[in-house]
Design an enzyme around this catalytic site. Structure first.
Site: not given
Length: 173
Positions: A57-58
């Site tokens: 996600c990051d």
């Protein structure tokens, strides 16, 4: 959305965005509002991630959308919104640290109410309830296209796939 008492249905093309309480994290204060108030007006790209600060996600999902906000705007998108099943404090810290705040709006769905209402929640070992990885194109509160990631990584739910879908829709219009 839930059909019947026990059969869980995933939101689909042509469905309206449900109205449930969420917290909107943006450049100003965190606001208590509803999902349809945030996602229900104009052309919106909404993507969901399993969690703030989680590796994929990051480093892959959020950065692709944040880096392409100008391209989305050029295709008529009014706003890009990221949803995560995290509390608003964690969501704000992630948005600020990623330098996406101001480019992307963030929905903090701390209890996963929106994730459940859309049929896009999943239990993740050691993490609890989370959003499945997805992206969708919403026009005036109605889902036009939905991209649910069935495999690890960011392919069908990433910014390039959504940009291609928006470009294809413009060509066919």
């Amino acid at each position: 959305m839930v059909k019947g008492a026990s059969q869980k249905m995933t939101i689909a093309r042509g469905d309206r965005i449900p109205s449930v309480p969420i917290k909107l994290v943006g450049t100003g204060d965190t606001i208590d509002t509803t999902s349809d108030a945030v996602l229900g007006h104009g052309l919106v790209v909404f993507f969901g991630v399993p969690g703030a600060f989680t590796p994929t996600c990051d480093t892959s999902h959020l950065p692709g959308f944040a880096a392409n906000t100008a391209k989305f705007k050029a295709l008529g998108v009014d706003k890009v919104v990221c949803g995560t099943v995290n509390d608003h404090h964690v969501t704000r810290a992630w948005a600020e640290r990623s330098e996406a705040i101001g480019k992307v709006e963030f929905i903090a769905d701390g209890d996963g109410i929106l994730a459940d209402a859309m049929g896009l929640s999943k239990q993740m070992s050691g993490m609890g309830k989370r959003f499945a990885r997805f992206a969708m194109i919403i026009r005036d509160g109605v889902v036009e296209d939905l991209f649910v990631q069935d495999v690890a990584g960011v392919t069908v739910s990433g910014a390039p796939a959504v940009l291609m879908a928006l470009q294809a829709a413009q060509v066919s219009a």
